[in-house]
Design an enzyme around this catalytic site. Structure first.
Site, short mmCIF file in Angstrom:
data_model
loop_
_atom_site.label_atom_id
_atom_site.label_comp_id
_atom_site.label_asym_id
_atom_site.label_seq_id
_atom_site.Cartn_x
_atom_site.Cartn_y
_atom_site.Cartn_z
N ARG A 1 0.92 -1.26 -0.03
CA ARG A 1 0.02 -0.08 0.16
C ARG A 1 0.82 1.27 -0.13
O ARG A 1 0.43 2.38 0.73
CB ARG A 1 -0.81 0.02 1.10
CG ARG A 1 -1.79 -1.08 1.26
CD ARG A 1 -2.84 -1.03 0.18
NE ARG A 1 -3.69 -2.34 0.29
CZ ARG A 1 -3.30 -3.47 -0.35
NH1 ARG A 1 -2.42 -3.39 -1.28
NH2 ARG A 1 -4.19 -4.41 -0.38
N SER B 1 -10.29 -0.26 4.16
CA SER B 1 -9.55 -0.41 5.33
C SER B 1 -8.92 0.74 5.72
O SER B 1 -8.11 1.49 5.21
CB SER B 1 -8.55 -1.84 5.29
OG SER B 1 -9.28 -2.81 5.03
N GLU C 1 -3.50 3.28 6.65
CA GLU C 1 -3.60 3.16 5.34
C GLU C 1 -4.20 4.44 4.56
O GLU C 1 -3.52 5.21 3.46
CB GLU C 1 -4.36 1.91 4.73
CG GLU C 1 -4.09 1.55 3.34
CD GLU C 1 -5.09 0.15 2.97
OE1 GLU C 1 -4.98 -0.75 3.63
OE2 GLU C 1 -5.79 0.41 1.79
C1 FAD Z 1 -15.61 0.32 0.20
C2 FAD Z 1 -14.26 0.39 -0.02
C3 FAD Z 1 -13.27 -0.58 -0.26
C4 FAD Z 1 -12.00 -0.52 -0.33
N1 FAD Z 1 -11.42 -1.64 -0.72
C5 FAD Z 1 -9.78 -1.73 -1.11
C6 FAD Z 1 -9.25 -2.90 -1.31
O1 FAD Z 1 -9.83 -3.92 -1.29
N2 FAD Z 1 -7.74 -2.59 -1.69
C7 FAD Z 1 -7.20 -1.47 -1.48
O2 FAD Z 1 -6.09 -1.66 -1.77
N3 FAD Z 1 -7.86 -0.43 -1.14
C8 FAD Z 1 -9.35 -0.22 -0.91
N4 FAD Z 1 -9.84 0.82 -0.78
C9 FAD Z 1 -9.10 1.99 -0.75
C10 FAD Z 1 -9.16 2.85 -1.97
O3 FAD Z 1 -10.31 2.36 -2.63
C11 FAD Z 1 -7.83 2.63 -2.66
O4 FAD Z 1 -6.65 3.03 -1.76
C12 FAD Z 1 -7.73 3.16 -3.86
O5 FAD Z 1 -6.67 2.95 -4.48
C13 FAD Z 1 -7.81 4.90 -3.87
O6 FAD Z 1 -7.94 5.43 -5.09
P1 FAD Z 1 -8.55 7.11 -5.28
O7 FAD Z 1 -8.57 7.29 -6.78
O8 FAD Z 1 -9.92 7.01 -4.53
O9 FAD Z 1 -7.40 7.73 -4.40
P2 FAD Z 1 -7.64 8.86 -3.24
O10 FAD Z 1 -8.37 8.49 -2.30
O11 FAD Z 1 -8.48 10.08 -4.12
O12 FAD Z 1 -6.28 9.21 -3.16
C14 FAD Z 1 -5.41 8.40 -2.28
C15 FAD Z 1 -3.85 8.81 -2.40
O13 FAD Z 1 -3.39 8.97 -3.72
C16 FAD Z 1 -2.99 9.95 -4.20
N5 FAD Z 1 -3.30 10.26 -5.65
C17 FAD Z 1 -4.36 10.20 -6.22
N6 FAD Z 1 -4.25 10.18 -7.57
C18 FAD Z 1 -3.29 10.37 -7.69
C19 FAD Z 1 -2.23 10.54 -8.96
N7 FAD Z 1 -2.85 10.64 -10.15
N8 FAD Z 1 -0.96 10.63 -8.69
C20 FAD Z 1 -0.33 10.63 -7.55
N9 FAD Z 1 -1.01 10.40 -6.44
C21 FAD Z 1 -2.50 10.12 -6.59
C22 FAD Z 1 -3.66 11.02 -3.50
O14 FAD Z 1 -3.02 12.43 -3.35
C23 FAD Z 1 -3.76 10.46 -2.21
O15 FAD Z 1 -2.62 10.69 -1.35
C24 FAD Z 1 -11.26 0.63 -0.42
C25 FAD Z 1 -11.96 1.73 -0.18
C26 FAD Z 1 -13.46 1.71 -0.07
C27 FAD Z 1 -14.31 3.00 0.27
#
Ligand code: FAD
Length: 298
Positions: free
Chosen positions: A172, A220, A290
């Protein structure tokens, strides 16, 4: 007041004082001083070229791993969801996806192209950019297993391509130099051999039965410490259902904190601290979040 104005030629939208609760899956948190939604990648680069160097810059995807404190974020937040949206099959298992494409869309695209291995992305409610930044993973697979190269954009709006091997990637986390972000990734997935049924539906069903899907959360909250499951440690501290304000440890999955109504970011952050405190007290294990926490306290 808006920290900056749009330069001529820029086609995206610039929003002042934009509530980040609209862009974060916890549906809580303060406002971004300035929020920019680019029209596309070229537009983003042009915007960055003109952005004053002193302004802090942050990037949000689907906000599914992000807590913005109630006092909000200074500077500019870039929201590329569905705007950096190009998705192309390059042949020989290779897929180009811009960072605003959702993981679910990438998973379905790979399924249509008869590619194997992307099914795990279907249930991750984030963007390609967020999955790259977090090395998102599920059911034994992780995003960077399938990355061949990435396209980065820097503060000056310049694009560069870097091979996956040049990144320090872990559980992560991905180490990024300051002031550069993922604008796109090239993924390589193996071709499906024979008639294999898609795993998307069963994996989504598994999530639905074990996670509080449908309630605002960030998935998580804590990483699993080596040799342990964070959810089990939290549950064994008797914290399932424990609430601060409307922020509650989920009854269904103890590593999820849900917004049961009108939780603010402070309720959620206090609950995170409470959980950490109880787990240290009982097990002497320090949980690491995380979830990323940004912004100012109010
Ligand atoms: C119901 C639920 C289930 C989930 N299940 C999982 C799972 O099974 N496995 C898992 O790993 N995660 C899970 N997550 C967490 C989340 O979905 C992941 O971490 C996902 O990858 C975040 O993507 P995002 O686009 O929403 O990022 P954001 O939440 O918008 O950003 C997260 C981080 O990434 C950075 N970021 C975003 N885009 C970029 C970019 N283009 N360049 C550089 N940095 C960037 C942001 O600045 C921030 O620091 C879950 C979340 C929810 C709500």
């Amino acid at each position: 007041m808006n920290a900056m104005a749009l330069q001529p030629g820029i086609r995206g939208e610039l929003l002042a004082n934009e509530p980040m609760a609209r862009h974060c899956s916890w549906r809580a948190g303060g406002a971004a001083e300035t929020y920019f939604i680019p029209a596309d990648k070229d537009d983003l680069c042009l915007f960055l070229q003109h952005m004053p160097v002193q302004l802090p810059l942050y990037w949000v995807g689907l906000g599914s791993n992000l807590l913005v404190r109630d006092g909000g974020v200074k500077g500019v937040v870039i929201g590329a969801l569905n705007r950096l949206n190009s998705l192309q099959f390059l042949g020989q298992g290779r897929v180009y996806a811009e960072s605003g494409v959702t993981c679910a869309k990438l998973a379905r695209f790979c399924q249509q192209k008869q590619l194997d291995g992307a099914d795990f992305l279907a249930g991750i409610p984030g963007t390609v950019g967020g999955a790259l930044a977090m090395n998102a993973g599920a059911f034994g697979s992780e995003t960077w297993q399938f990355v061949e190269s990435v396209e980065m954009v820097n503060r000056q709006g310049e694009l560069t391509v870097r091979e996956a091997a040049s990144f320090d990637v872990g559980y992560r986390k991905v180490r990024l130099d300051n002031e550069e972000w993922f604008s796109a990734g090239v993924f390589r997935f193996p071709a499906k051999v024979g008639e294999q049924p898609s795993r998307i539906k069963p994996l989504l069903e598994r999530r639905n039965s074990t996670q509080p899907i449908g309630m605002p959360s960030c998935g998580s909250v804590f990483k699993n410490p080596a040799g342990h499951y964070a959810a089990k440690l939290i549950e064994d501290c008797g914290l399932k259902g424990f609430c601060i304000g409307d922020a509650c440890v989920s009854d269904k999955h103890a590593n999820f904190i849900v917004n049961a109504g009108r939780a603010n970011a402070s309720d959620i952050e206090q609950l995170i601290e409470k959980v950490k405190h109880e787990v240290i007290k009982k097990y002497n294990i320090e949980l690491q979040t995380e979830v990323r926490i940004i912004g100012e306290k109010s």
